[in-house]
Design an enzyme around this catalytic site. Structure first.
Site, PDB file in Angstrom:
ATOM      1  N   GLY A  42      34.037  85.921  21.904  1.00 32.80           N
ATOM      2  CA  GLY A  42      33.186  85.962  23.092  1.00 32.80           C
ATOM      3  C   GLY A  42      34.022  85.962  24.366  1.00 32.80           C
ATOM      4  N   GLY A 102      27.752  82.017  23.757  1.00 30.70           N
ATOM      5  CA  GLY A 102      26.550  81.648  24.489  1.00 30.70           C
ATOM      6  C   GLY A 102      26.042  80.284  24.036  1.00 30.70           C
ATOM      7  N   ARG A 103      25.039  79.796  24.740  1.00 30.71           N
ATOM      8  CA  ARG A 103      24.471  78.488  24.422  1.00 30.71           C
ATOM      9  C   ARG A 103      22.968  78.644  24.219  1.00 30.71           C
ATOM     10  NH1 ARG A 103      27.653  74.146  25.501  1.00 30.71           N
ATOM     11  NH2 ARG A 103      25.911  72.830  26.150  1.00 30.71           N
ATOM     12  N   HIS A 143      41.535  82.150  61.962  1.00 32.85           N
ATOM     13  CA  HIS A 143      42.696  82.916  61.513  1.00 32.85           C
ATOM     14  C   HIS A 143      43.896  81.978  61.397  1.00 32.85           C
ATOM     15  CE1 HIS A 143      45.498  86.205  61.031  1.00 32.85           C
ATOM     16  NE2 HIS A 143      46.266  85.613  61.918  1.00 32.85           N
ATOM     17  N   VAL A 186      32.110  83.542  30.023  1.00 33.79           N
ATOM     18  CA  VAL A 186      32.690  82.606  30.987  1.00 33.79           C
ATOM     19  C   VAL A 186      33.588  81.587  30.290  1.00 33.79           C
ATOM     20  CG1 VAL A 186      32.139  81.204  32.981  1.00 33.79           C
ATOM     21  CG2 VAL A 186      30.498  82.862  32.189  1.00 33.79           C
ATOM     22  N   ILE A 187      33.090  81.019  29.185  1.00 32.86           N
ATOM     23  CA  ILE A 187      33.886  80.000  28.483  1.00 32.86           C
ATOM     24  C   ILE A 187      35.134  80.620  27.867  1.00 32.86           C
ATOM     25  CG2 ILE A 187      33.893  78.390  26.523  1.00 32.86           C
ATOM     26  CD1 ILE A 187      30.995  77.738  27.135  1.00 32.86           C
TER      27      ILE A 187
HETATM   28  P1  FAD Z   1      23.045  69.210  29.871  1.00 33.07           P
HETATM   29  O1  FAD Z   1      24.198  69.093  30.775  1.00 33.07           O
HETATM   30  O2  FAD Z   1      23.263  69.789  28.518  1.00 33.07           O
HETATM   31  O3  FAD Z   1      22.444  67.741  29.746  1.00 33.07           O
HETATM   32  C1  FAD Z   1      21.369  67.423  28.930  1.00 33.07           C
HETATM   33  C2  FAD Z   1      21.475  65.960  28.555  1.00 33.07           C
HETATM   34  O4  FAD Z   1      20.266  65.572  27.927  1.00 33.07           O
HETATM   35  C3  FAD Z   1      22.604  65.653  27.578  1.00 33.07           C
HETATM   36  O5  FAD Z   1      23.281  64.491  27.963  1.00 33.07           O
HETATM   37  C4  FAD Z   1      21.873  65.441  26.263  1.00 33.07           C
HETATM   38  O6  FAD Z   1      22.552  64.544  25.391  1.00 33.07           O
HETATM   39  C5  FAD Z   1      20.575  64.834  26.750  1.00 33.07           C
HETATM   40  N1  FAD Z   1      19.433  64.988  25.853  1.00 33.07           N
HETATM   41  C6  FAD Z   1      19.012  66.108  25.222  1.00 33.07           C
HETATM   42  N2  FAD Z   1      17.890  65.866  24.515  1.00 33.07           N
HETATM   43  C7  FAD Z   1      17.609  64.561  24.704  1.00 33.07           C
HETATM   44  C8  FAD Z   1      16.576  63.710  24.223  1.00 33.07           C
HETATM   45  N3  FAD Z   1      15.597  64.168  23.448  1.00 33.07           N
HETATM   46  N4  FAD Z   1      16.590  62.420  24.599  1.00 33.07           N
HETATM   47  C9  FAD Z   1      17.570  61.943  25.416  1.00 33.07           C
HETATM   48  N5  FAD Z   1      18.567  62.701  25.893  1.00 33.07           N
HETATM   49  C10 FAD Z   1      18.578  63.998  25.553  1.00 33.07           C
HETATM   50  N6  FAD Z   1      28.178  75.285  34.818  1.00 33.07           N
HETATM   51  C11 FAD Z   1      28.510  75.438  36.114  1.00 33.07           C
HETATM   52  O7  FAD Z   1      27.626  75.552  36.964  1.00 33.07           O
HETATM   53  N7  FAD Z   1      29.830  75.453  36.494  1.00 33.07           N
HETATM   54  C12 FAD Z   1      30.840  75.334  35.603  1.00 33.07           C
HETATM   55  O8  FAD Z   1      32.006  75.347  35.982  1.00 33.07           O
HETATM   56  C13 FAD Z   1      30.507  75.176  34.234  1.00 33.07           C
HETATM   57  N8  FAD Z   1      31.475  75.035  33.315  1.00 33.07           N
HETATM   58  C14 FAD Z   1      31.139  74.862  32.006  1.00 33.07           C
HETATM   59  C15 FAD Z   1      32.149  74.755  31.069  1.00 33.07           C
HETATM   60  C16 FAD Z   1      31.851  74.587  29.728  1.00 33.07           C
HETATM   61  C17 FAD Z   1      32.959  74.460  28.726  1.00 33.07           C
HETATM   62  C18 FAD Z   1      30.480  74.498  29.326  1.00 33.07           C
HETATM   63  C19 FAD Z   1      30.118  74.270  27.894  1.00 33.07           C
HETATM   64  C20 FAD Z   1      29.458  74.620  30.255  1.00 33.07           C
HETATM   65  C21 FAD Z   1      29.773  74.809  31.603  1.00 33.07           C
HETATM   66  N9  FAD Z   1      28.794  74.968  32.570  1.00 33.07           N
HETATM   67  C22 FAD Z   1      29.132  75.147  33.886  1.00 33.07           C
HETATM   68  C23 FAD Z   1      27.358  74.936  32.232  1.00 33.07           C
HETATM   69  C24 FAD Z   1      26.777  73.550  32.551  1.00 33.07           C
HETATM   70  O9  FAD Z   1      27.489  72.575  31.843  1.00 33.07           O
HETATM   71  C25 FAD Z   1      25.310  73.506  32.206  1.00 33.07           C
HETATM   72  O10 FAD Z   1      24.627  74.559  32.849  1.00 33.07           O
HETATM   73  C26 FAD Z   1      24.698  72.192  32.650  1.00 33.07           C
HETATM   74  O11 FAD Z   1      25.348  71.103  32.054  1.00 33.07           O
HETATM   75  C27 FAD Z   1      23.200  72.141  32.304  1.00 33.07           C
HETATM   76  O12 FAD Z   1      22.671  70.940  32.748  1.00 33.07           O
HETATM   77  P2  FAD Z   1      21.416  70.278  32.023  1.00 33.07           P
HETATM   78  O13 FAD Z   1      21.195  68.963  32.684  1.00 33.07           O
HETATM   79  O14 FAD Z   1      20.302  71.246  31.974  1.00 33.07           O
HETATM   80  O15 FAD Z   1      21.864  70.051  30.517  1.00 33.07           O
HETATM   81  P1  NAI Z   2      28.419  83.793  27.868  1.00 37.00           P
HETATM   82  O1  NAI Z   2      27.021  84.247  27.732  1.00 37.00           O
HETATM   83  O2  NAI Z   2      29.022  83.676  29.208  1.00 37.00           O
HETATM   84  O3  NAI Z   2      29.379  84.763  27.046  1.00 37.00           O
HETATM   85  C1  NAI Z   2      29.246  84.977  25.672  1.00 37.00           C
HETATM   86  C2  NAI Z   2      29.982  86.249  25.325  1.00 37.00           C
HETATM   87  O4  NAI Z   2      30.041  86.351  23.933  1.00 37.00           O
HETATM   88  C3  NAI Z   2      29.303  87.505  25.848  1.00 37.00           C
HETATM   89  O5  NAI Z   2      30.253  88.332  26.467  1.00 37.00           O
HETATM   90  C4  NAI Z   2      28.718  88.132  24.590  1.00 37.00           C
HETATM   91  O6  NAI Z   2      28.637  89.541  24.661  1.00 37.00           O
HETATM   92  C5  NAI Z   2      29.709  87.686  23.558  1.00 37.00           C
HETATM   93  N1  NAI Z   2      29.202  87.631  22.194  1.00 37.00           N
HETATM   94  C6  NAI Z   2      27.971  87.256  21.780  1.00 37.00           C
HETATM   95  N2  NAI Z   2      27.910  87.314  20.427  1.00 37.00           N
HETATM   96  C7  NAI Z   2      29.118  87.730  19.993  1.00 37.00           C
HETATM   97  C8  NAI Z   2      29.672  87.971  18.716  1.00 37.00           C
HETATM   98  N3  NAI Z   2      28.962  87.788  17.602  1.00 37.00           N
HETATM   99  N4  NAI Z   2      30.956  88.386  18.642  1.00 37.00           N
HETATM  100  C9  NAI Z   2      31.702  88.558  19.766  1.00 37.00           C
HETATM  101  N5  NAI Z   2      31.208  88.355  21.006  1.00 37.00           N
HETATM  102  C10 NAI Z   2      29.942  87.929  21.117  1.00 37.00           C
HETATM  103  O7  NAI Z   2      28.467  82.420  27.060  1.00 37.00           O
HETATM  104  P2  NAI Z   2      29.566  81.296  26.996  1.00 37.00           P
HETATM  105  O8  NAI Z   2      30.880  81.797  27.468  1.00 37.00           O
HETATM  106  O9  NAI Z   2      29.455  80.720  25.650  1.00 37.00           O
HETATM  107  O10 NAI Z   2      29.027  80.263  28.056  1.00 37.00           O
HETATM  108  C11 NAI Z   2      27.737  79.656  27.893  1.00 37.00           C
HETATM  109  C12 NAI Z   2      27.104  79.343  29.203  1.00 37.00           C
HETATM  110  O11 NAI Z   2      27.804  78.316  29.865  1.00 37.00           O
HETATM  111  C13 NAI Z   2      27.092  80.547  30.118  1.00 37.00           C
HETATM  112  O12 NAI Z   2      25.772  81.018  30.183  1.00 37.00           O
HETATM  113  C14 NAI Z   2      27.535  80.056  31.448  1.00 37.00           C
HETATM  114  O13 NAI Z   2      26.511  80.180  32.372  1.00 37.00           O
HETATM  115  C15 NAI Z   2      27.854  78.568  31.252  1.00 37.00           C
HETATM  116  N6  NAI Z   2      29.210  78.346  31.750  1.00 37.00           N
HETATM  117  C16 NAI Z   2      29.437  78.463  33.092  1.00 37.00           C
HETATM  118  C17 NAI Z   2      30.693  78.323  33.608  1.00 37.00           C
HETATM  119  C18 NAI Z   2      30.904  78.506  35.061  1.00 37.00           C
HETATM  120  O14 NAI Z   2      29.935  78.493  35.809  1.00 37.00           O
HETATM  121  N7  NAI Z   2      32.137  78.662  35.528  1.00 37.00           N
HETATM  122  C19 NAI Z   2      31.849  78.013  32.759  1.00 37.00           C
HETATM  123  C20 NAI Z   2      31.508  77.953  31.355  1.00 37.00           C
HETATM  124  C21 NAI Z   2      30.233  78.102  30.888  1.00 37.00           C
END
Ligand code: FAD
Ligand code: NAI
Length: 475
Positions: free
Chosen positions: A187, A278-279, A451, A190-191
């Site tokens: 994939g 993806g997630r 600037h 972004v990740i």
């Molecule tokens: P979550 O952060 O997933 O929080 C949900 C919480 O609810 C969790 O603590 C979970 O345990 C809890 N929960 C779930 N179900 C229950 C239940 N039934 N009872 C009690 N608790 C529960 N986004 C950005 O904008 N910028 C970034 O730089 C960025 N970097 C990322 C990097 C990575 C590696 C990853 C994986 C994601 C990244 N994201 C980034 C995406 C971002 O983390 C998510 O969009 C964000 O955390 C979503 O917030 P949320 O509160 O909806 O869910």
């Molecule tokens: P993503 O949706 O950004 O990218 C997933 C990639 O995997 C896509 O390019 C897709 O075409 C590819 N893919 C899907 N199935 C595949 C397969 N079977 N084989 C090969 N490639 C495949 O999802 P990612 O990177 O997992 O991130 C999840 C979410 O977390 C994103 O939606 C993003 O919004 C959030 N995130 C945001 C960050 C930020 O804001 N800087 C940083 C990290 C995550």
């Protein structure tokens, strides 16, 4: 039975701001969160603080500093001896930042008068919430309003099942104790790009397998093309149209098989494999029978434009509902819902949500891509300015990339801004504000930019849209 005005289920960046704002609005609030770390400790902050945004940015910063020391210091006339790094120390620093930040949320909840409950929350019919603490004790809460903010979890790939050691998700990839010699990433989203960059900068040979033919299909394609060029130069081996058919752990190694763009079978041997395709929304065990809350075919909780589920006083925000999975999007939705509950005005402008990819160069955008604008048929103009022509970027040894402004030809309204270059994630803030106020390119042109700053690139790009750039020839 405890009674609350608002019960929020989920304490991530969507849930905890909803709880805090509801508390600020004078309501009696509980926030339930079940997050558990690998070591069994509990923490508010959800994916973002514990396993996403914050730990990834900590490692991106450490690895980027190492890379710059290696590759840029000499240009500044700085001589270093043999450079080395200590992954354990980087991980310790990262863990310290996460601990401080998540601890801070407990303080913020307390200051807003929110009852913080750690354990599982489940919505029952009639706006009751069953709370099961981590020690198994249960109680039922009643709420005037319930906000569902249960977030998301990584999607698994059948052909490459997680084993937690060698085939890991993004959280596992943030916890590596040593740099894998060969790293596979499934994939190129972004990740994949952010974590691929971290381990590449620290010396891993990184191969990224992307199923789609287009690189960064959701981004402006001029930006994506520029990004691909830089990533390739950095040694990220990105293979498009690669479809993984199998991945197996064999001893210390992972054997990956995939079909390439020509349909030929290829194999790849790596030490670690990250699956980041993806997630998906996390609604497991969230909704009891008969609540009336609907989920769509992909598992997202169905909501209207105001994050209302259609069941009286039940709301849902963040990654568990439609829209981009971004922390700041969830935060705005959470705050907006808390204000609506209090009878206040609230609005989330979904057309002005910035996206940032924290690679080097950084990538950031807001609004429509050029391809999207073209598809609408509306006449538009484009202005771009290369960071190579920015004095500040040159002084920073960071002249890669450009800023691009797309504006309508008829009324000059800014339709999209796309930046690849130094601090793009910070620079995009100005464009978001401009779009929030429906600014024209001329508004940006007439705004004085200090600037020498990187923000002058955005100023010049806006000028270039009318062929009036000063610091580069207009074409
Ligand atoms: P979550 O952060 O997933 O929080 C949900 C919480 O609810 C969790 O603590 C979970 O345990 C809890 N929960 C779930 N179900 C229950 C239940 N039934 N009872 C009690 N608790 C529960 N986004 C950005 O904008 N910028 C970034 O730089 C960025 N970097 C990322 C990097 C990575 C590696 C990853 C994986 C994601 C990244 N994201 C980034 C995406 C971002 O983390 C998510 O969009 C964000 O955390 C979503 O917030 P949320 O509160 O909806 O869910
Ligand atoms: P993503 O949706 O950004 O990218 C997933 C990639 O995997 C896509 O390019 C897709 O075409 C590819 N893919 C899907 N199935 C595949 C397969 N079977 N084989 C090969 N490639 C495949 O999802 P990612 O990177 O997992 O991130 C999840 C979410 O977390 C994103 O939606 C993003 O919004 C959030 N995130 C945001 C960050 C930020 O804001 N800087 C940083 C990290 C995550």
């Amino acid at each position: 039975m405890s009674e609350f005005d608002v019960v929020v289920i989920g304490g991530g960046p969507a849930g905890y701001p909803a709880a805090i704002r509801a508390g600020q609005n004078g309501l009696k609030v509980a926030c339930i969160d079940e997050w558990k770390n690998y070591d069994g400790s509990t923490a508010f902050g959800g994916t973002c603080l514990n396993a996403g945004c914050i730990p990834s940015k900590a490692l991106l910063e450490s690895s980027e500093l190492f890379h710059r020391a290696q590759s840029e210091f000499a240009a500044h006339g700085i001589k270093t001896g043999a450079l080395s790094f200590d992954v354990a120390a980087m991980q310790k620093r990262k863990a310290g930042i996460v601990k401080t930040m998540t601890g801070g949320i407990n303080q913020l909840l307390k200051a807003a008068g929110v009852t913080a409950l750690q354990g599982h929350g489940r919505l029952l019919p009639g706006r009751q919430v069953e709370f099961t603490a981590h020690d198994g004790t249960q109680q039922t809460l009643t709420a005037r309003h319930v906000v569902l903010a249960s977030g998301s979890t990584p999607m698994a790939l059948k052909s490459a099942p997680f084993d937690g050691q060698r085939i890991v998700d993004s959280w596992g990839a943030l916890e590596f104790a040593a740099v894998p010699k060969r790293l596979g990433v499934i994939g190129a989203g972004v990740i994949g790009l952010e974590l691929g960059s971290v381990w590449r900068r620290l010396g891993a040979d990184v191969v990224v397998l992307e199923a789609m033919p287009a690189f960064l299909g959701m981004a402006d394609q001029q930006l994506a093309k520029e990004a691909l060029k830089h990533f390739k130069k950095q040694g990220l081996d990105i293979r498009l149209e690669a479809k993984v058919t199998a991945a197996r752990v064999e001893g210390e190694l992972v054997q990956v098989e995939y079909t390439d763009a020509a349909g030929a079978t290829q194999s790849l041997t790596v030490d670690k494999l990250i699956v980041c395709i993806g997630r998906r929304p996390n609604t497991t065990g969230l909704l009891a029978e008969g609540t009336g809350v609907q989920v769509d075919e992909r598992g997202f909780i169905k909501v209207d434009d105001h994050c209302h589920t259609g069941v009286e006083n039940v709301w849902a925000v963040g990654d568990c509902v439609r829209g981009p999975m971004l922390a700041h999007k969830g935060k705005e939705e959470g705050v907006a819902v808390a204000d609506r509950i209090a009878g206040l005005y609230a609005h989330v402008n979904y057309a002005a949500i910035p996206s940032v990819i924290y690679t080097a160069p950084e990538i950031a955008w807001v609004g429509a891509t050029e391809e999207q604008v073209k598809a609408t048929g509306r006449a538009y103009k484009v202005g771009s300015f290369p960071f190579m022509a920015s004095g500040r970027a040159r002084a920073m040894e960071a002249g890669q990339g450009f800023a691009k402004v797309i504006a309508a030809k008829d009324d000059d309204q800014i339709l999209g801004v796309h930046i690849i270059g130094p601090m793009a994630g910070e620079l995009i803030g100005e464009a978001v504000l401009a779009m929030e106020y429906s600014a024209s390119a001329e508004d940006l042109q007439r705004t004085i930019h200090a600037h020498p700053t990187l923000s002058e690139a955005l100023h010049e790009a806006a000028l270039a849209a009318d062929k009036r750039a000063i610091d580069m020839p207009n074409r």
